[in-house]
Design a protein around this motif. Sequence first.
Motif, PDB file in Angstrom:
ATOM      1  N   ALA A   2       0.800  52.031 -34.085  1.00  0.00           N
ATOM      2  CA  ALA A   2       0.486  53.904 -34.606  1.00  0.00           C
ATOM      3  C   ALA A   2       1.315  53.916 -35.354  1.00  0.00           C
ATOM      4  CB  ALA A   2       1.515  54.491 -33.921  1.00  0.00           C
TER       5      ALA A   2
ATOM      6  N   ALA B 146      -0.544  53.772 -38.995  1.00  0.00           N
ATOM      7  CA  ALA B 146      -1.742  55.119 -38.661  1.00  0.00           C
ATOM      8  C   ALA B 146      -1.798  56.105 -40.416  1.00  0.00           C
ATOM      9  CB  ALA B 146      -1.699  54.880 -38.053  1.00  0.00           C
TER      10      ALA B 146
ATOM     11  N   PHE C  86      -9.780  53.945 -40.428  1.00  0.00           N
ATOM     12  CA  PHE C  86      -8.511  54.530 -40.753  1.00  0.00           C
ATOM     13  C   PHE C  86      -7.397  54.601 -39.456  1.00  0.00           C
ATOM     14  CE2 PHE C  86     -12.408  56.387 -41.930  1.00  0.00           C
ATOM     15  CZ  PHE C  86     -12.475  56.556 -42.719  1.00  0.00           C
ATOM     16  N   LEU C  87      -8.089  52.896 -38.923  1.00  0.00           N
ATOM     17  CA  LEU C  87      -6.724  52.553 -37.589  1.00  0.00           C
ATOM     18  C   LEU C  87      -6.884  53.545 -36.646  1.00  0.00           C
ATOM     19  CD1 LEU C  87      -3.827  51.400 -39.432  1.00  0.00           C
ATOM     20  CD2 LEU C  87      -4.864  49.860 -38.004  1.00  0.00           C
ATOM     21  N   LYS C  88      -8.094  54.178 -36.623  1.00  0.00           N
ATOM     22  CA  LYS C  88      -8.839  55.407 -35.514  1.00  0.00           C
ATOM     23  C   LYS C  88      -9.970  54.665 -34.291  1.00  0.00           C
ATOM     24  CE  LYS C  88      -8.028  60.025 -36.928  1.00  0.00           C
ATOM     25  NZ  LYS C  88      -8.761  60.999 -38.063  1.00  0.00           N
ATOM     26  N   GLY C  89     -10.369  55.435 -33.753  1.00  0.00           N
ATOM     27  CA  GLY C  89     -11.120  54.943 -32.403  1.00  0.00           C
ATOM     28  C   GLY C  89     -11.411  53.878 -32.290  1.00  0.00           C
ATOM     29  N   ILE C  90     -11.415  52.763 -32.468  1.00  0.00           N
ATOM     30  CA  ILE C  90     -11.481  51.464 -32.123  1.00  0.00           C
ATOM     31  C   ILE C  90     -10.659  50.266 -33.363  1.00  0.00           C
ATOM     32  CG2 ILE C  90     -13.659  51.446 -31.796  1.00  0.00           C
ATOM     33  CD1 ILE C  90     -14.329  50.114 -34.276  1.00  0.00           C
ATOM     34  N   TYR C  91      -9.961  49.548 -32.232  1.00  0.00           N
ATOM     35  CA  TYR C  91      -9.306  48.342 -32.548  1.00  0.00           C
ATOM     36  C   TYR C  91      -9.664  47.275 -33.004  1.00  0.00           C
ATOM     37  CZ  TYR C  91      -4.558  46.853 -34.755  1.00  0.00           C
ATOM     38  OH  TYR C  91      -3.367  46.666 -35.759  1.00  0.00           O
TER      39      TYR C  91
ATOM     40  N   PRO D   3     -11.975  52.136 -25.496  1.00  0.00           N
ATOM     41  CA  PRO D   3     -11.056  52.484 -26.256  1.00  0.00           C
ATOM     42  C   PRO D   3     -10.197  53.983 -25.245  1.00  0.00           C
ATOM     43  CG  PRO D   3     -12.964  52.966 -27.047  1.00  0.00           C
ATOM     44  CD  PRO D   3     -12.923  51.946 -25.859  1.00  0.00           C
TER      45      PRO D   3
END
Lengths: 737, 737
Positions: free
Chosen positions: A84, A87, A176-181, A260
């Motif tokens: 985190a 990110a 961007f390490l966002k929304g989904i992983y 998510p």
Amino acid sequence: MTRITANEFSGATFRPQQFVQSERQNSKLNIEQLNLFLESSPENAKLTHDLITQVTTDPVLKTGSDYYDLDKAQHRRATALKIAKMALYMEEDIQMAFKKYRNHDVVKGLQTDEKYPILTAKDLGIFDKRLSIISNQDPQLGTRIGVHLGLFGNCIRGNGTDEQIRYWLQEKGALFLKGIYGCFAMTELGHGSNVAQLQTRAIYDPKTESFVVNTPDLPATKWWIGGAAHSATHATVYARLIVEGKDYGVKTFVVPLRDPETFQLLAGVFIGDIGTKMGRDGIDNGWIQFQNVVIPREYMLSRYTKIVHSGSGVRVATEPTLDQISGYSALLNGRVNMVMDSFRFGSKFVTIAVRYAVGRQQFAADNDKSGNAPETQLINYPLHQYRVLPHLAIVYLISPVAFKLMDTYHSTLDELYKVSSAGDKGQLKLVSMKLKDLFIDSASLKATNTWLVAAVIDELRQACGGHGYSAYNGFGKGYNDWVVQCTWEGDNNILSLTSARSILKKYADLAKGKVQETESFRYLSPELVMAVLRGTKAAKLDTPKDYFEVWGIMLIKMLHFCAKLVKETKSADSISKHLVLISRFHAFHSMLRAFYLKLKSPSDSHVSDESSQEVLWKLYRLFSLYFIDKHSGEFQQFKVFTPDQISTLVQPKLMALLPEIRKECIALTDAFKLPDAMLNAPIGYYDGDIYNNYYNEVLKNNPPEADGPGKPEYHQCLTTMLRRGFQGTENLAKLGK
Amino acid sequence: MTRITANEFSGATFRPQQFVQSERQNSKLNIEQLNLFLESSPENAKLTHDLITQVTTDPVLKTGSDYYDLDKAQHRRATALKIAKMALYMEEDIQMAFKKYRNHDVVKGLQTDEKYPILTAKDLGIFDKRLSIISNQDPQLGTRIGVHLGLFGNCIRGNGTDEQIRYWLQEKGALFLKGIYGCFAMTELGHGSNVAQLQTRAIYDPKTESFVVNTPDLPATKWWIGGAAHSATHATVYARLIVEGKDYGVKTFVVPLRDPETFQLLAGVFIGDIGTKMGRDGIDNGWIQFQNVVIPREYMLSRYTKIVHSGSGVRVATEPTLDQISGYSALLNGRVNMVMDSFRFGSKFVTIAVRYAVGRQQFAADNDKSGNAPETQLINYPLHQYRVLPHLAIVYLISPVAFKLMDTYHSTLDELYKVSSAGDKGQLKLVSMKLKDLFIDSASLKATNTWLVAAVIDELRQACGGHGYSAYNGFGKGYNDWVVQCTWEGDNNILSLTSARSILKKYADLAKGKVQETESFRYLSPELVMAVLRGTKAAKLDTPKDYFEVWGIMLIKMLHFCAKLVKETKSADSISKHLVLISRFHAFHSMLRAFYLKLKSPSDSHVSDESSQEVLWKLYRLFSLYFIDKHSGEFQQFKVFTPDQISTLVQPKLMALLPEIRKECIALTDAFKLPDAMLNAPIGYYDGDIYNNYYNEVLKNNPPEADGPGKPEYHQCLTTMLRRGFQGTENLAKLGK
């Protein structure tokens, strides 16, 4: 009781700090220039330095000695917190790469505005470097982000259409390490290296224009999937594409796993934790089984394979040149990175072991008869020099080839992306040839260097004696974390075999008049091959050039031998043991040649200082000689050197170099510029105060019990045991018969 | 969802069970006889079998797959519970050894009645074997008891007077895991191998007839002391004996650490926990500092060193022949045991990897063009045979030498004890010579075999691919637990150097007419040495005998080379790299010779079955050829074989043996008779049902979360990250400048 300092004590005294310091005072080297040589350019060196400072001081990201005491659950939690935090750094890194800070949100633009370009690997360059550097202090964190960006991301980038790339990686936010992983669901319980035989199935239903994904039996369970157990919301799944009953082989699909928002598993998705591993327990590797999971047709990655509806029929269109190779391209990134990891991870352990060898004293010198002489520093024993210093040379030799491979990877993949977007068939063929060479080089360098560094860590741990076995000096977890690199993303033996088979084919092509133009195969020039086979070109060790050319000569002779054997036996199996060596020797040749070319060029090397140049040439020669000696069996068997040359040329040169390099061993490790916080191993800290540093870390993590007595919570089972009576049978007579 | 069984599924099918079973059906070997060969006699084989059954089924002692998930505190507690259970078995084992069960308490007699004899190593033979066997499933437990009995106990037995031995080991109860619990305080933070320079001091005060024990400075802190952190009540402390200001060097003392009733630390004793290690976290290694701890003079172990009060003076009387050697004798037992451990621990991993190689399929054969052929079993690839089968040969070759070394150890130590009790000077000299040879052999065999088994585990883990990296298949903890054997109780490099130096000295003595009579040095016969140096005795590989003799020839040539070099350079340092090899080759020679002599003698080998004899000879040849090839550099350099002999004799013979041994590889591992509970690695279980077994163990230890969704407790830090907004600067104009 903490440190004991008894002023009146006149026994053996240790001066590790003074030993280490005096090496620095006596050094003639230019540390700054050596660091530029290792980091490839002033810009890179500055960036590396800045990133190291940041990741070793950020309170969330930094890794102290308490790290070695974390259990699996604690490691996993700590890794998630670090992800985190990473990110947040990522957005800054992208802004840095775009050089747009003011009045502008680059990430928002990339994510929401279609006029923005598709991100290239270069745009992520700063973050990639940050990740590479933080992996050096916490490898499991590197993997956990690396699986998402490097495997999940590159699988989409390599196999997806432009629209799919933009959708998943930018619009959804994955990059961007966002929304989904994401996670990368390739291997199964029953299939690892043999990707073509994976058994998960995606059956196309033309009516609903969707796929039904299934795990047909237990061995087809997706297995080892990093991030699957707890963190991933989506997976790139390798599954057999089946259309109207026909099996089109293994293709790639994006399959959602979890919501998510809530992290709840979706219907039909069954996931479990793989549990404890030899190392890297901060990664939540999992297994996945699919039961009738439905995904829309658009979730198949379709850059080279498309479902085409025409009239009432359905067909599958593929781009044969690249369809297969692209399936593996996601793994390329990892292999290239592992060569860089080999340099960085190796440099850590070499620094620790060299400083310990300089600071630690043991036994008096052979010629001391008095018994009162101070004990000899470990590093002054020829055997210890032989055990430690070649590893220093190995780490120095990895750097130039690692940077070169990284550059080739980026330029080739960029070219592939452009050419395949443009649909230029002629250019595509050219690029796919470059890609093949990149596969050979990256495979041979990945296998060779991950094996070398496994040996570096293992042998240097032993060179630190008992203290190397303490968790707090890093070797244990370091080794356990490292060695999976020899297995994953291409098993080293399989990679060695496939790259060597390609090299053997190139050798056979020579006879058909095909000349190898590429950089890595200069030793396969017709002139050199003819000269070696005719015996007019003999191995020598006079000029610097000879030290890499000798490996070319060795390779030609082995290839000749293998080609003959295959012809006679009609089977490549009989030479598999030799093939593994060919891959290794090819890597040695590439490493030596890259180092040689770099050091010879003042603008590339950044080293103008003569002493520093000289010591780099010594490391170069040491690397070559060390491995000629290690492989003297092959060098003699294939008559590159005679037995007498081994005794009178190779070994004396090798042994003569060791005391020379020993003189500068502290400066050579200082040149890596690794702060103590990165080393995380008190016997290797900069000030050389081995005993106090080590003692303090042990006490910090194992403070004596608050109530003083050092009683374990389980002491009662011991006192009961110690107090027990006798259990034999006595005086049976009393009982009668 | 547990197992998936889809009857209609027609994809790739795996039949690991059938593969493994059919090997058994096709085997011609006599498993029983092979097991007798490995276990050295029917009595031993039966005892081994009984003990294995007991330690793998006793609910306290057994070790399941949950073992791999224990943290340090859990390991320590579990180990303590097992120690207490082992104490109960011990009394039975002593009764068994004395064959007195009825109307009699042997242990009570030994402990309370002075008419009873002093226990010999033989009397403890059954328990020692139990300990050796349980160490195979839980090495840390073996160490924790081994430190008490083997190091603490043998230190007293080797250095104490008969009264001291009886007092500490029998009367106090130590030998029965009663009354007191010992640790072995030899190494210090600053000194490991160099025992003579240990700095802890015991200063004698003639007035009070007591010693004052002190830790003079931080590096003199006792370090790595197994059992010290929490379990030991007493220590045998290595400290400098100082009498009236004179330093008599390092002697041994019993120092109480804790009250055995309450486990509270005694005054002046400061102890801490060393913390986490690379492996064996069930051992509570600790550090100890002494501040003016007073012990009575009787606590100095005085078999060979005595404080003598005469009139008003005090003097120190020593038995010079044995004083020094006895200081190290406590370590002998450990070294001898580690050779046996090498056999047992190695056999475990070979069994796992061979069964996996037979059951696992990967890729189709080279000649399959259809793409539909079932995938090939790993074991059918020549490279895989080369990677796995030599390790099988290694383990077989360790057994005969391990049993032989154990016998020699017991008989020599018994002799030493008798002779030194009788005080016969002439006999003492003879025994001390035997002891020296035992030091050479045990050092070279300990170093060589612990290194071999480290490589066995490491390479076989890689041969099991990704599944080898799972904690549940045992390789990870196995390796981490094992490798400390390469460092402790004599660092392998130091042991190799010292044993090789002694061998070189024996070689030099030949020129002075001293003939070596001892078993291990038969290759140093004047006839053979002359013949080799004159060139009239050449290496060949015709008869079985040649396969060990070739190592004798190699040794003679290397010793000759080294002796010359030392003469020229006046320093033994220049040949240290060669010395390490001499020790290794000496061990190979001993192993091959012991195996050869055993197999040649029907009464020793217990193998009458011809097929079984034949396959044993093949393993014997494979071992020799594998290492000739591995060391072909030396074999060519020292002109034992020519380059062409390597290509046309050694390597073809080696490669031809592999498919031969492959045919019987399952039977050869079955012959170790290791139950699944001992293997504790599901990919290696007897039934060969690799995938179900492995899957079940993973699920048992990592059951899917009770609430189904597979959410980690830390999922919020991930959802927060994925949901976050943008952080760039936009619309700054709104703010004005």
